[in-house]
Motif scaffolding. Structure first.
Motif, short mmCIF file in Angstrom:
data_model
loop_
_atom_site.label_atom_id
_atom_site.label_comp_id
_atom_site.label_asym_id
_atom_site.label_seq_id
_atom_site.Cartn_x
_atom_site.Cartn_y
_atom_site.Cartn_z
N ASP A 58 18.96 6.53 4.32
CA ASP A 58 19.85 7.74 4.32
C ASP A 58 19.69 8.50 5.54
OD1 ASP A 58 19.94 6.64 1.78
OD2 ASP A 58 19.09 8.17 0.78
N ARG A 59 20.80 8.73 5.96
CA ARG A 59 20.87 9.71 7.26
C ARG A 59 21.96 10.79 6.96
NH1 ARG A 59 21.93 4.61 7.28
NH2 ARG A 59 23.40 3.87 8.96
N PHE A 60 21.90 11.79 7.68
CA PHE A 60 23.26 12.70 7.75
C PHE A 60 23.82 12.55 9.16
CE2 PHE A 60 25.43 16.71 9.15
CZ PHE A 60 26.14 16.91 7.87
N VAL A 61 25.14 12.50 9.19
CA VAL A 61 25.88 12.17 10.43
C VAL A 61 26.82 13.50 10.66
CG1 VAL A 61 27.41 10.73 11.63
CG2 VAL A 61 25.40 9.74 10.24
N GLU A 62 26.77 14.09 11.67
CA GLU A 62 27.71 15.06 11.84
C GLU A 62 29.24 14.48 12.43
OE1 GLU A 62 28.23 19.00 14.86
OE2 GLU A 62 26.34 18.78 13.78
N ILE A 63 30.27 15.15 11.54
CA ILE A 63 31.80 14.62 12.03
C ILE A 63 32.18 15.86 12.84
CG2 ILE A 63 33.93 14.06 11.17
CD1 ILE A 63 32.67 13.53 8.36
N ASP A 64 33.01 15.30 14.24
CA ASP A 64 33.18 16.09 15.35
C ASP A 64 34.36 17.30 14.83
OD1 ASP A 64 31.73 15.24 17.73
OD2 ASP A 64 33.04 13.30 17.05
N LEU A 65 35.16 16.73 13.72
CA LEU A 65 36.25 17.67 13.34
C LEU A 65 36.90 17.15 11.95
CD1 LEU A 65 38.32 20.12 13.95
CD2 LEU A 65 39.95 18.09 14.78
N ILE A 66 36.80 18.38 11.01
CA ILE A 66 37.28 18.22 9.72
C ILE A 66 38.47 19.06 9.47
CG2 ILE A 66 36.81 18.10 7.28
CD1 ILE A 66 33.80 17.73 8.43
N THR A 67 39.78 18.48 9.48
CA THR A 67 40.74 19.52 9.45
C THR A 67 42.12 19.08 8.59
OG1 THR A 67 42.39 20.53 11.06
CG2 THR A 67 41.79 18.15 11.40
N ASP A 68 42.75 20.00 8.59
CA ASP A 68 44.16 19.65 7.61
C ASP A 68 45.44 19.80 8.75
OD1 ASP A 68 44.40 22.54 7.78
OD2 ASP A 68 44.53 22.63 5.50
N ASP A 69 45.05 20.04 10.15
CA ASP A 69 46.04 20.21 11.14
C ASP A 69 46.14 18.96 11.71
OD1 ASP A 69 47.27 20.71 13.68
OD2 ASP A 69 46.48 22.83 13.72
N ILE A 70 47.50 18.19 11.40
CA ILE A 70 47.39 16.87 12.07
C ILE A 70 47.38 16.93 13.66
CG2 ILE A 70 50.22 16.98 11.87
CD1 ILE A 70 47.75 13.79 11.41
N ASN A 71 48.12 17.79 14.27
CA ASN A 71 48.34 17.75 15.61
C ASN A 71 46.67 17.90 16.26
OD1 ASN A 71 51.20 18.25 16.75
ND2 ASN A 71 51.10 19.49 14.96
N GLU A 72 45.81 18.68 15.57
CA GLU A 72 44.47 19.08 16.12
C GLU A 72 43.77 17.67 15.89
OE1 GLU A 72 41.07 22.42 15.47
OE2 GLU A 72 42.18 21.74 13.68
N ALA A 73 43.90 17.01 14.80
CA ALA A 73 43.30 15.89 14.50
C ALA A 73 43.61 14.52 15.31
CB ALA A 73 43.75 15.43 12.73
N ILE A 74 44.70 14.56 15.80
CA ILE A 74 45.12 13.41 16.54
C ILE A 74 45.07 13.60 18.27
CG2 ILE A 74 46.66 12.36 14.54
CD1 ILE A 74 48.84 12.97 16.61
N LYS A 75 44.71 14.84 18.57
CA LYS A 75 44.52 14.92 19.95
C LYS A 75 43.78 14.06 20.71
CE LYS A 75 44.27 19.07 22.96
NZ LYS A 75 43.50 18.64 23.94
#
Length: 364
Positions: A58-75
């Motif tokens: 088990d280990r914790f992994v940070e996600i760079d971005l968690i969002t509901d803004d599609i433009n921000e997500a796919i940039k």
């Protein structure tokens, strides 16, 4: 194309697992969910990542971005990976098609349901004319279950082999070169029909689940398909549907892997020699998977509506009888009081009605 960032669309089992797994592999990852469902990711958003639980611990992994803004997500993402159930393809197409760049690879990662064709059709319907680079595999790249309220993903398998097809098929090599940087399990399929007919879920799920529907109701969430629902008799239903699936595949020019081959080569089963029922009942991966927990679960609804209904249509065009597929569609509809032939995925809904076999093959 060198892949450094992957935008992952869909906050379910596969999406959450991919966001942490690919980040751990060294890629920048963004996890996107539609605004209407983004609250499901609130704990992961708060923690800025999730736990991976697998055979390494088990280990914790940070996600760079968690969002509901599609433009921000796919940039700046080279790959936009859509990890959603078959019924959600059009909803995500409405959000993604207007903003995605023509140079970004759109990768549908999940049980094949003609997602590429449906995405393009939805874009056309919206008046969006782009040279999309679309591709899809026949099944999800993981055996996994995610628990967003606990910010964790239990990854029991990283799949060893999947078929990938580009749409149009001429971009398959380009798509494969990109996707293989994040998943080394992908091999080229001949076209989208190939990936669709290599989707094993409509073979394994609806028939045996239909035969176990009373047990599923009675158990109130404590049913285990692979350990208890695959028996010496329900395996006969599976094999009958498989026989029709492979015959349709042969008519389209493919040698479809059977249920044993496909699951052993993906890594779910130990080998291709032992009895299939025994392997399902004892699989280190499958025996950890509970469910379906109700008769309205995706093992019935999705695998009939976006799987068997289309296969029945393909059988008619190919001149392949599909009595077992048709029986499961009919009985499943009676069980759930649903008209799957009216609501499911058909050649007409794909814009491909009236074509003969050669024309269907050429269309994708």
């Amino acid at each position: 194309m060198k892949v450094t960032k992957v935008a992952i669309l869909g906050g379910g089992n596969g999406g959450i697992s991919a966001a942490v797994d690919l980040k751990e592999k060294g890629f920048s990852t963004a996890l996107y969910e539609l605004p209407a469902y983004f609250s499901n990711l609130s704990v992961i958003k708060e923690k800025k990542g999730a736990m991976i639980q697998d055979n390494k611990g088990d280990r914790f992994v940070e996600i760079d971005l968690i969002t509901d803004d599609i433009n921000e997500a796919i940039k700046d993402a080279q790959i936009v990976m859509v990890v959603v159930p078959g019924f959600a393809v059009e909803s995500f197409a409405e959000v993604l098609a207007p903003v995605v760049d023509e140079n970004q690879i759109i990768f549908f990662n999940g049980a094949a349901a003609m997602a590429c064709v449906r995405f393009k059709n939805k874009a056309d319907e919206m008046g969006i004319k782009k040279n999309f680079k679309l591709c899809e595999v026949n099944s999800l790249t993981y055996g996994t279950r995610a628990f967003p309220a606990e910010a964790r993903a239990e990854i029991s398998l990283r799949v060893k082999k999947l078929f990938l097809a580009g749409y149009p098929k001429e971009i398959t090599d380009e798509a494969l070169a990109a996707v293989s940087q994040i998943y080394d399990c992908v091999v080229p399929a001949q076209n989208i029909w190939h990936t669709t007919l290599e989707n094993g879920n409509p073979v394994v799920h609806p028939g045996p689940c239909l035969m176990n529907s009373g047990r599923i109701d009675y158990s109130k969430g404590e049913f285990w398909l692979y350990k208890e629902g695959i028996t010496e008799h329900t395996i006969n239903i599976l094999r009958a549907i498989e026989h029709e699936q492979m015959a349709i595949g042969a008519a389209f020019g493919f040698e479809i892997e059977d249920a044993t081959q496909s699951r052993a080569r993906r890594g779910y089963l130990a080998n291709e020699e032992d009895d299939l029922q025994y392997q399902f009942n004892t699989s280190e991966v499958f025996t950890q998977i509970k469910g379906p927990t109700s008769c309205t679960a995706r093992y019935f609804t999705e695998d009939i509506s976006t799987g068997l209904v289309l296969w029945s249509d393909l059988g008619k065009v190919a001149g392949v009888p599909t009595p077992n597929i048709d029986a499961v569609i009919t009985l499943g509809g009676s069980l759930l009081q649903m008209d799957f032939r009216a609501t499911g995925l058909t050649l007409e809904k794909l814009g491909l009605a009236g074509k003969d076999l050669k024309e269907l093959i050429a269309a994708v």
